[in-house]
Scaffold this motif. Structure first.
Motif, PDB file in Angstrom:
ATOM      1  N   THR A  29      37.142  56.044 -28.192  1.00 45.69           N
ATOM      2  CA  THR A  29      38.291  56.940 -28.472  1.00 45.69           C
ATOM      3  C   THR A  29      37.952  58.301 -28.750  1.00 45.69           C
ATOM      4  N   GLU A  62      46.963  63.714 -32.789  1.00 42.03           N
ATOM      5  CA  GLU A  62      47.891  62.919 -32.756  1.00 42.03           C
ATOM      6  C   GLU A  62      47.273  61.931 -31.650  1.00 42.03           C
ATOM      7  N   ALA A  65      45.519  59.185 -33.684  1.00 46.12           N
ATOM      8  CA  ALA A  65      46.341  58.386 -34.409  1.00 46.12           C
ATOM      9  C   ALA A  65      47.236  57.325 -33.357  1.00 46.12           C
ATOM     10  N   THR A  66      47.612  57.907 -32.324  1.00 39.68           N
ATOM     11  CA  THR A  66      48.243  56.839 -30.982  1.00 39.68           C
ATOM     12  C   THR A  66      47.171  55.889 -30.803  1.00 39.68           C
ATOM     13  N   ARG A  67      46.138  56.160 -30.500  1.00 37.25           N
ATOM     14  CA  ARG A  67      45.251  55.219 -29.709  1.00 37.25           C
ATOM     15  C   ARG A  67      44.539  54.301 -30.598  1.00 37.25           C
ATOM     16  N   THR A  68      44.538  54.612 -31.958  1.00 36.28           N
ATOM     17  CA  THR A  68      44.121  53.780 -32.816  1.00 36.28           C
ATOM     18  C   THR A  68      45.086  52.877 -33.534  1.00 36.28           C
ATOM     19  N   ARG A  69      46.476  53.397 -33.282  1.00 35.13           N
ATOM     20  CA  ARG A  69      47.469  52.810 -33.715  1.00 35.13           C
ATOM     21  C   ARG A  69      47.383  53.086 -35.633  1.00 35.13           C
ATOM     22  N   ASP A  70      47.045  54.198 -35.912  1.00 35.64           N
ATOM     23  CA  ASP A  70      46.785  54.329 -37.265  1.00 35.64           C
ATOM     24  C   ASP A  70      47.884  55.656 -37.583  1.00 35.64           C
ATOM     25  N   ALA A  71      48.974  55.500 -37.925  1.00 34.61           N
ATOM     26  CA  ALA A  71      49.808  56.607 -38.042  1.00 34.61           C
ATOM     27  C   ALA A  71      49.371  57.539 -39.265  1.00 34.61           C
ATOM     28  N   GLN A 144      48.907  65.126 -38.718  1.00 39.69           N
ATOM     29  CA  GLN A 144      47.636  64.593 -39.114  1.00 39.69           C
ATOM     30  C   GLN A 144      46.956  65.725 -39.934  1.00 39.69           C
TER      31      GLN A 144
END
Length: 346
Positions: A29, A62, A65-71, A144
């Protein structure tokens, strides 16, 4: 003065973010984001960094955050930060005797890490705040990066004092996310404000005297000396008139009218010398007084314990009407409208 639209920033956070992704099984990622945004190679020696447009900084974090699903990835990077990630700045702060001296060193030496970001330590009425901002950039470094920065300072405070210190309130430059539960738990407060135009974390000023467990009396002078040799020159205003804004604040806090004559006396300068130095950097005493007043006005207006009338007096105005006229000139809205659109965080 506002920064150009194409703001460029030196970022240690992106390097730390990509390293965190690699440590947590998401190296692909990180590589994909680097390739997609055509990010440059890491620079720096002891402290690794990327120099990128601010827009790329925000986008990269961002995407992570989106690609790891970790907001809350920025907060999680701050929580898991390896010791020494910020080099001399970090070690000087860690070696200080107490929280106040540690924060002062972070503020003093920040320019070793970034020429773009401003970090200030402010004390008002039993509270202390760290303010993190970029002039002319109301979103600062994006969600972030903003949450990483405030999370970093709060985590350091707890680690270095071995305490469970709680924030009184926290303000973020970015809009509110759908879920703020993790932020509330991390900072220990439900008093969160978003869209504030800068980042700020507020504690009781009692934390300032807490001793740091990492204090090193023998090492600290060496770290300070080395850091000072690395610092770039101060801004033109700071070079010519060090302590100007601090003396204006102190006048207001003790209800002394901050006139050119009074501030010059406090700075141990003649009135003519102070005026000449202000003119040399293209400003005036009135402009610098207004800069301090608007900063304090926003602080007081966010605190419901101060009425608008009391705020006017605290800022050195003879009456509320004069303050209201000045505030409309500064912000384009009345103090009452500002208070309504920036709800109480206390």
């Amino acid at each position: 003065m506002e920064l150009p639209r194409t703001t460029v920033i030196r970022s240690q956070f992106l390097v730390l973010l990509f390293d965190w992704l690699a440590r947590n099984g998401a190296a692909e990622t990180a590589d994909a984001i680097r390739h997609e945004l055509e990010l440059p190679q890491e620079g720096g020696t002891l402290v690794k960094e990327l120099t990128v447009p601010l827009s790329s900084y925000r986008t990269a974090s961002e995407l992570a955050a989106t690609r790891t699903r970790d907001a809350f990835i920025g907060l999680h990077v701050a929580r898991d930060l390896p010791r020494g990630s910020f080099g001399i700045v970090e070690f000087a702060a860690r070696s200080a005797p107490d929280v106040e001296e540690g924060f002062n060193r972070a503020v003093r030496y920040l320019r070793l890490l970034s020429e773009t970001i401003r970090l200030e330590l402010r004390k008002f009425g039993g509270e202390v705040a760290l303010v993190h901002r970029i002039p002319g950039e109301p979103l600062c470094v994006g969600r972030q990066g903003n949450e990483f920065t405030l999370g970093l300072f709060h985590a350091f405070l707890r680690e270095l004092t071995q305490s469970d210190a709680q924030a009184k309130r926290v303000e973020f430059a970015h809009p509110a996310p759908d879920d703020v539960g993790e932020l509330e738990r991390f900072f220990g407060t439900t008093q969160l404000l978003f869209g504030a135009g800068r980042n700020m974390i507020v504690w009781s000023d009692s934390i300032l005297s807490l001793p740091l467990v990492s204090h090193d009396q023998g090492l600290l002078p060496w770290l300070d000396e080395y850091a000072r040799t690395l610092l770039p020159p101060d801004s033109a205003l700071d070079q010519r008139i060090p302590g100007l804004h601090e003396q204006i604040r102190q006048c207001l806090q003790v209800q002394t009218v901050p006139t050119l004559v009074e501030v010059a006396r406090r700075l141990r300068l003649s009135t003519r010398t102070l005026q000449r130095r202000l003119e040399a950097v293209g400003t005036s005493f009135q402009a610098e007084l207004e800069s301090v007043r608007v900063e304090l006005a926003e602080w007081y207006l966010r605190d419901p314990k101060w009425s608008i009338y009391e705020t006017a007096l605290l800022l050195g105005y003879a009456d509320q009407r004069g303050f209201e006229r000045a505030f409309v000139k500064w912000r384009g809205i009345t103090p009452k409208e500002y208070r309504r659109t920036h709800p109480s965080t206390s």
